[in-house]
Design an enzyme around this catalytic site. Structure first.
Site, PDB file in Angstrom:
ATOM      1  N   SER A   1      -1.355  -5.346   3.429  1.00 43.75           N
ATOM      2  CA  SER A   1      -1.157  -5.765   4.824  1.00 43.75           C
ATOM      3  C   SER A   1      -1.054  -7.286   4.931  1.00 43.75           C
ATOM      4  CB  SER A   1      -2.323  -5.327   5.697  1.00 43.75           C
ATOM      5  OG  SER A   1      -2.541  -3.949   5.572  1.00 43.75           O
TER       6      SER A   1
HETATM    7  N1  SAH Z   1      -5.597  -1.733   2.887  1.00 46.48           N
HETATM    8  C1  SAH Z   1      -4.568  -1.917   1.880  1.00 46.48           C
HETATM    9  C2  SAH Z   1      -3.167  -1.712   2.395  1.00 46.48           C
HETATM   10  C3  SAH Z   1      -2.936  -0.352   2.890  1.00 46.48           C
HETATM   11  S1  SAH Z   1      -1.324   0.294   2.699  1.00 46.48           S
HETATM   12  C4  SAH Z   1      -4.666  -3.277   1.225  1.00 46.48           C
HETATM   13  O1  SAH Z   1      -5.522  -4.092   1.611  1.00 46.48           O
HETATM   14  O2  SAH Z   1      -3.901  -3.514   0.300  1.00 46.48           O
HETATM   15  C5  SAH Z   1      -1.763   1.929   3.177  1.00 46.48           C
HETATM   16  C6  SAH Z   1      -2.397   2.748   2.085  1.00 46.48           C
HETATM   17  O3  SAH Z   1      -2.802   3.985   2.648  1.00 46.48           O
HETATM   18  C7  SAH Z   1      -1.433   3.106   0.966  1.00 46.48           C
HETATM   19  O4  SAH Z   1      -1.946   2.698  -0.263  1.00 46.48           O
HETATM   20  C8  SAH Z   1      -1.319   4.633   1.055  1.00 46.48           C
HETATM   21  O5  SAH Z   1      -1.151   5.251  -0.205  1.00 46.48           O
HETATM   22  C9  SAH Z   1      -2.651   4.991   1.682  1.00 46.48           C
HETATM   23  N2  SAH Z   1      -2.686   6.320   2.343  1.00 46.48           N
HETATM   24  C10 SAH Z   1      -1.720   6.935   3.046  1.00 46.48           C
HETATM   25  N3  SAH Z   1      -2.142   8.132   3.509  1.00 46.48           N
HETATM   26  C11 SAH Z   1      -3.440   8.258   3.082  1.00 46.48           C
HETATM   27  C12 SAH Z   1      -4.438   9.285   3.225  1.00 46.48           C
HETATM   28  N4  SAH Z   1      -4.204  10.429   3.878  1.00 46.48           N
HETATM   29  N5  SAH Z   1      -5.649   9.067   2.662  1.00 46.48           N
HETATM   30  C13 SAH Z   1      -5.919   7.930   1.972  1.00 46.48           C
HETATM   31  N6  SAH Z   1      -5.018   6.939   1.800  1.00 46.48           N
HETATM   32  C14 SAH Z   1      -3.799   7.094   2.345  1.00 46.48           C
END
Ligand code: SAH
Length: 237
Positions: free
Chosen positions: A90
């Site tokens: 993000s």
């Molecule tokens: N917080 C992260 C960025 C998030 S990007 C950082 O600091 O880098 C969003 C993430 O959510 C992705 O890695 C994706 O794989 C994950 N994601 C999507 N659906 C999900 C679910 N149902 N449970 C857990 N993670 C999930």
């Protein structure tokens, strides 16, 4: 001649050691400056909590971006960066904003959904809270575990799994930060909030809004916040 070589060799090695130490120091200075610039941008965007700004200054964001995607000129820019598997880390403003909105107190228990690179989890750890984080893509969960450990955040717990289920064994949580967008508030996550707990999540398909929920007894107050763009929260199988 041989004696001369024996004497000269350690000296040559030392010179090369010193050069390497210098290079490493210059490299670290480069990244510290990028972080200072990033924090200036955050201040301009009215992130005012000094603990949040200190955490953003402290965490070495570039080390959470997998080497194949890391770019010296964009790692600290105020935009998301690719981290592989069609996912992104993000943008710094959003990480700081969501962290600030949760008004975290030291020692609180916080659940993050969507570990991704591990960066947001590291920022939370710098805030002095106990961090639990769930990631659905096993390779990213593994990357995040390694990145967090290499930066000394080895108390952060990362679960490979489906965030819709939360992490009942460690609930209830003081705060939950969701960093992928579901189309509805996941029920299990509300259930895993403490009384007085709060949750922030991007909600919606396409156009999304940050929503802040506060649990008060058996009531849940909802406040709509700014428009955002996150990757979708995928449904586990
Ligand atoms: N917080 C992260 C960025 C998030 S990007 C950082 O600091 O880098 C969003 C993430 O959510 C992705 O890695 C994706 O794989 C994950 N994601 C999507 N659906 C999900 C679910 N149902 N449970 C857990 N993670 C999930």
């Amino acid at each position: 001649m041989t004696a001369l070589l024996i004497l000269a060799l350690p000296m040559l090695l030392c010179v090369s050691c010193a050069a390497q130490t210098n290079d490493a120091a210059n490299e670290e200075e480069f990244w510290i400056q990028r972080r200072q610039e990033m924090v200036e941008v955050l201040r301009r965007y009215e992130i005012g909590n000094p603990r949040v700004l200190a955490a953003m200054q402290a965490v070495r964001r570039h080390t959470f971006i997998p080497a194949a995607h890391r770019n010296r000129h964009t790692a600290y820019g105020d935009h998301p960066c690719p981290i592989g598997y069609d996912q992104t880390i993000s943008q710094p403003f959003i990480v700081a904003y969501m962290t600030e909105k949760m008004s975290l107190r030291e020692g609180e228990k916080v659940l993050e959904i969507g570990t991704g690179s591990g960066y947001q989890a590291a920022v939370l750890a710098e805030m002095g809270v106990e961090v639990y984080s769930i990631e659905i893509v096993p390779e990213l969960a593994e990357h995040a575990r390694r990145a967090l450990a290499s930066q000394g955040y080895d108390r952060v717990k990362v679960l490979t799994g489906d965030g819709y289920k939360g992490w009942p064994e460690h609930s209830p949580f003081d705060a939950i930060i969701v960093t992928c967008a579901p189309d509805q508030v996941p029920r299990a996550l509300v259930d895993q909030l403490k009384d007085g707990g709060r949750m922030i999540l991007p909600l919606g398909v396409g156009f999304q809004r940050l929503v802040i929920l506060r649990k008060k007894g058996d009531r849940v107050e909802q406040e709509d916040d700014i428009g955002v763009r996150f990757v979708p929260m995928v449904k586990g199988k």
